[in-house]
Write a protein that holds these residues in place. Sequence first.
Motif, PDB file in Angstrom:
ATOM      1  N   LEU A 124       0.817  -1.212   0.000  1.00  0.00           N
ATOM      2  CA  LEU A 124       0.000   0.000   0.000  1.00  0.00           C
ATOM      3  C   LEU A 124       0.856   1.270   0.000  1.00  0.00           C
ATOM      4  O   LEU A 124       0.422   2.306  -0.497  1.00  0.00           O
ATOM      5  CB  LEU A 124      -0.926   0.017   1.226  1.00  0.00           C
ATOM      6  CG  LEU A 124      -1.855  -1.187   1.410  1.00  0.00           C
ATOM      7  CD1 LEU A 124      -2.678  -1.010   2.677  1.00  0.00           C
ATOM      8  CD2 LEU A 124      -2.758  -1.359   0.204  1.00  0.00           C
ATOM      9  N   ARG A 125       2.038   1.149   0.574  1.00  0.00           N
ATOM     10  CA  ARG A 125       2.913   2.327   0.680  1.00  0.00           C
ATOM     11  C   ARG A 125       4.355   1.859   0.749  1.00  0.00           C
ATOM     12  O   ARG A 125       4.670   0.897   1.432  1.00  0.00           O
ATOM     13  CB  ARG A 125       2.565   3.126   1.937  1.00  0.00           C
ATOM     14  CG  ARG A 125       3.375   4.408   2.133  1.00  0.00           C
ATOM     15  CD  ARG A 125       3.068   5.034   3.487  1.00  0.00           C
ATOM     16  NE  ARG A 125       3.792   6.263   3.718  1.00  0.00           N
ATOM     17  CZ  ARG A 125       3.945   6.837   4.911  1.00  0.00           C
ATOM     18  NH1 ARG A 125       3.385   6.278   5.985  1.00  0.00           N
ATOM     19  NH2 ARG A 125       4.635   7.956   5.051  1.00  0.00           N
ATOM     20  N   HIS A 126       5.233   2.548   0.032  1.00  0.00           N
ATOM     21  CA  HIS A 126       6.659   2.267   0.064  1.00  0.00           C
ATOM     22  C   HIS A 126       7.388   3.551  -0.316  1.00  0.00           C
ATOM     23  O   HIS A 126       7.391   3.943  -1.476  1.00  0.00           O
ATOM     24  CB  HIS A 126       7.012   1.136  -0.920  1.00  0.00           C
ATOM     25  CG  HIS A 126       8.488   0.866  -0.994  1.00  0.00           C
ATOM     26  ND1 HIS A 126       9.059   0.183  -2.041  1.00  0.00           N
ATOM     27  CD2 HIS A 126       9.508   1.201  -0.156  1.00  0.00           C
ATOM     28  CE1 HIS A 126      10.366   0.104  -1.854  1.00  0.00           C
ATOM     29  NE2 HIS A 126      10.661   0.720  -0.717  1.00  0.00           N
ATOM     30  N   GLU A 127       7.939   4.186   0.683  1.00  0.00           N
ATOM     31  CA  GLU A 127       8.640   5.444   0.429  1.00  0.00           C
ATOM     32  C   GLU A 127       9.649   5.714   1.538  1.00  0.00           C
ATOM     33  O   GLU A 127       9.697   5.010   2.543  1.00  0.00           O
ATOM     34  CB  GLU A 127       7.646   6.599   0.330  1.00  0.00           C
ATOM     35  CG  GLU A 127       6.798   6.818   1.571  1.00  0.00           C
ATOM     36  CD  GLU A 127       5.812   7.969   1.403  1.00  0.00           C
ATOM     37  OE1 GLU A 127       6.154   8.928   0.703  1.00  0.00           O
ATOM     38  OE2 GLU A 127       4.715   7.884   1.984  1.00  0.00           O
ATOM     39  N   ARG A 128      10.439   6.759   1.337  1.00  0.00           N
ATOM     40  CA  ARG A 128      11.394   7.187   2.354  1.00  0.00           C
ATOM     41  C   ARG A 128      10.880   8.465   3.002  1.00  0.00           C
ATOM     42  O   ARG A 128      10.445   9.381   2.307  1.00  0.00           O
ATOM     43  CB  ARG A 128      12.779   7.395   1.744  1.00  0.00           C
ATOM     44  CG  ARG A 128      13.381   6.097   1.211  1.00  0.00           C
ATOM     45  CD  ARG A 128      14.829   6.245   0.827  1.00  0.00           C
ATOM     46  NE  ARG A 128      15.408   4.972   0.413  1.00  0.00           N
ATOM     47  CZ  ARG A 128      16.704   4.759   0.242  1.00  0.00           C
ATOM     48  NH1 ARG A 128      17.565   5.754   0.440  1.00  0.00           N
ATOM     49  NH2 ARG A 128      17.144   3.585  -0.125  1.00  0.00           N
ATOM     50  N   VAL A 129      10.944   8.495   4.334  1.00  0.00           N
ATOM     51  CA  VAL A 129      10.405   9.624   5.086  1.00  0.00           C
ATOM     52  C   VAL A 129      11.340   9.946   6.246  1.00  0.00           C
ATOM     53  O   VAL A 129      12.151   9.104   6.659  1.00  0.00           O
ATOM     54  CB  VAL A 129       8.994   9.294   5.650  1.00  0.00           C
ATOM     55  CG1 VAL A 129       8.019   9.013   4.510  1.00  0.00           C
ATOM     56  CG2 VAL A 129       9.059   8.119   6.611  1.00  0.00           C
ATOM     57  N   PRO A 142      18.973   9.427  14.609  1.00  0.00           N
ATOM     58  CA  PRO A 142      18.582  10.773  15.022  1.00  0.00           C
ATOM     59  C   PRO A 142      17.174  11.092  14.528  1.00  0.00           C
ATOM     60  O   PRO A 142      16.763  10.631  13.453  1.00  0.00           O
ATOM     61  CB  PRO A 142      19.626  11.670  14.348  1.00  0.00           C
ATOM     62  CG  PRO A 142      20.158  10.861  13.217  1.00  0.00           C
ATOM     63  CD  PRO A 142      20.094   9.435  13.644  1.00  0.00           C
ATOM     64  N   GLU A 143      16.418  11.815  15.321  1.00  0.00           N
ATOM     65  CA  GLU A 143      15.076  12.189  14.902  1.00  0.00           C
ATOM     66  C   GLU A 143      15.144  12.957  13.595  1.00  0.00           C
ATOM     67  O   GLU A 143      15.969  13.855  13.422  1.00  0.00           O
ATOM     68  CB  GLU A 143      14.409  13.038  15.986  1.00  0.00           C
ATOM     69  CG  GLU A 143      12.946  13.343  15.705  1.00  0.00           C
ATOM     70  CD  GLU A 143      12.262  14.044  16.860  1.00  0.00           C
ATOM     71  OE1 GLU A 143      11.120  14.513  16.670  1.00  0.00           O
ATOM     72  OE2 GLU A 143      12.867  14.126  17.948  1.00  0.00           O
ATOM     73  N   GLY A 144      14.290  12.586  12.649  1.00  0.00           N
ATOM     74  CA  GLY A 144      14.303  13.208  11.333  1.00  0.00           C
ATOM     75  C   GLY A 144      15.209  12.512  10.342  1.00  0.00           C
ATOM     76  O   GLY A 144      15.211  12.845   9.150  1.00  0.00           O
ATOM     77  N   GLY A 145      16.000  11.531  10.813  1.00  0.00           N
ATOM     78  CA  GLY A 145      16.821  10.754   9.897  1.00  0.00           C
ATOM     79  C   GLY A 145      15.965   9.977   8.920  1.00  0.00           C
ATOM     80  O   GLY A 145      14.820   9.627   9.212  1.00  0.00           O
ATOM     81  N   GLU A 146      16.502   9.662   7.774  1.00  0.00           N
ATOM     82  CA  GLU A 146      15.703   9.025   6.723  1.00  0.00           C
ATOM     83  C   GLU A 146      15.503   7.535   7.001  1.00  0.00           C
ATOM     84  O   GLU A 146      16.444   6.812   7.333  1.00  0.00           O
ATOM     85  CB  GLU A 146      16.389   9.205   5.368  1.00  0.00           C
ATOM     86  CG  GLU A 146      15.487   8.815   4.191  1.00  0.00           C
ATOM     87  CD  GLU A 146      16.126   9.103   2.849  1.00  0.00           C
ATOM     88  OE1 GLU A 146      15.477   9.757   2.016  1.00  0.00           O
ATOM     89  OE2 GLU A 146      17.269   8.648   2.639  1.00  0.00           O
ATOM     90  N   VAL A 147      14.243   7.094   6.871  1.00  0.00           N
ATOM     91  CA  VAL A 147      13.907   5.676   7.000  1.00  0.00           C
ATOM     92  C   VAL A 147      13.012   5.267   5.836  1.00  0.00           C
ATOM     93  O   VAL A 147      12.322   6.103   5.236  1.00  0.00           O
ATOM     94  CB  VAL A 147      13.183   5.364   8.333  1.00  0.00           C
ATOM     95  CG1 VAL A 147      14.107   5.605   9.512  1.00  0.00           C
ATOM     96  CG2 VAL A 147      11.908   6.183   8.466  1.00  0.00           C
ATOM     97  N   ALA A 148      13.044   3.979   5.520  1.00  0.00           N
ATOM     98  CA  ALA A 148      12.099   3.416   4.552  1.00  0.00           C
ATOM     99  C   ALA A 148      10.876   2.942   5.310  1.00  0.00           C
ATOM    100  O   ALA A 148      10.997   2.275   6.341  1.00  0.00           O
ATOM    101  CB  ALA A 148      12.735   2.258   3.797  1.00  0.00           C
ATOM    102  N   LEU A 168      12.548   0.722   8.312  1.00  0.00           N
ATOM    103  CA  LEU A 168      13.914   0.222   8.243  1.00  0.00           C
ATOM    104  C   LEU A 168      14.860   1.395   7.987  1.00  0.00           C
ATOM    105  O   LEU A 168      14.471   2.376   7.322  1.00  0.00           O
ATOM    106  CB  LEU A 168      14.081  -0.796   7.110  1.00  0.00           C
ATOM    107  CG  LEU A 168      13.287  -2.095   7.166  1.00  0.00           C
ATOM    108  CD1 LEU A 168      11.906  -1.917   6.544  1.00  0.00           C
ATOM    109  CD2 LEU A 168      14.027  -3.201   6.438  1.00  0.00           C
ATOM    110  N   PRO A 169      16.112   1.325   8.488  1.00  0.00           N
ATOM    111  CA  PRO A 169      17.094   2.340   8.097  1.00  0.00           C
ATOM    112  C   PRO A 169      17.179   2.415   6.579  1.00  0.00           C
ATOM    113  O   PRO A 169      17.222   1.382   5.900  1.00  0.00           O
ATOM    114  CB  PRO A 169      18.400   1.810   8.714  1.00  0.00           C
ATOM    115  CG  PRO A 169      17.954   0.953   9.869  1.00  0.00           C
ATOM    116  CD  PRO A 169      16.677   0.315   9.415  1.00  0.00           C
ATOM    117  N   ALA A 170      17.175   3.620   6.044  1.00  0.00           N
ATOM    118  CA  ALA A 170      17.056   3.796   4.593  1.00  0.00           C
ATOM    119  C   ALA A 170      18.163   3.093   3.817  1.00  0.00           C
ATOM    120  O   ALA A 170      17.939   2.612   2.701  1.00  0.00           O
ATOM    121  CB  ALA A 170      17.052   5.286   4.269  1.00  0.00           C
ATOM    122  N   ALA A 171      19.369   3.016   4.401  1.00  0.00           N
ATOM    123  CA  ALA A 171      20.504   2.441   3.670  1.00  0.00           C
ATOM    124  C   ALA A 171      20.655   0.935   3.914  1.00  0.00           C
ATOM    125  O   ALA A 171      21.624   0.329   3.443  1.00  0.00           O
ATOM    126  CB  ALA A 171      21.789   3.157   4.082  1.00  0.00           C
TER     127      ALA A 171
END
Length: 261
Positions: A124-129, A142-148, A168-171
């Motif tokens: 339903l959803r798959h993005e980085r935020v 850290p707050e605001g760090g990028e996650v998937a 998940l951690p974005a990387a």
Amino acid sequence: MPRTGARTRPVTVSALDSLDFALDRTSPVPLYYQLAQQLETAIEHGSLAPGNLLGNEIDLSVRLGLSRPTVRQAIQSLVDKGLLVRRRGVGTQVVHSQVKRPLELSSLYDDLESAGQGPTTRVLRHERVPAATDVAAALGLPEGGEVAVLERLRFTHGQPVAFLCNYLPAALLELDDTRLESTGLYRMMRSAGITLHSARQTVGARSATAEEAARLDEKEGAALLTMQRTAYDDAGRPVEYGTHIYRASRYAFDFQLLVRP
């Protein structure tokens, strides 16, 4: 040769015809309960699939050498559990099986597949935020760090059973919607060389909101099971944070409790 115009009894095919039942008449366990347990096992393992008809109680009682009230009581106990339904003009029909999942570090997809439940997934959803406070804390970011972020509906036999939200951690790894719809997240992580080691998990319950009910094909206010989990790899890094909801009518956690020495 039958007479012209003679009535013949229609032959009904029951899904039970291919099953063998082992009833112990010397056991203190009531016969209706033995039959109900074996029917439930057949439903859980997919030998009796949603939509299968059980035939009529008279034929089953004759086949098993049981009284009709005994067969009726066994079937009624599964009707009460929501596994069977009696439909006028149709007969007794399998509705669905309740998923009983062991409480261990495994993916829902793998558990459903091993139980013969035929899992399917809709992404339903798959993005980085940017990570919200609770997500960042769970993943050690850290707050605001990028996650998937992933939001998925998990189905068994074409019916929704769970809504899964994972961070998940974005990387950490590359995620592909096509693979996410054909396999489990933990299986993808293992394929990427990530070794899952442990997790912290909280299980709870609450009522479904209108949006959740529509998503899971339930009534608003229906009982839901909830789970929050943070999974760690063999180096102790948090690699996944999930918040999931499950239909209590179709899903249960299975615990094994041990006495401390």
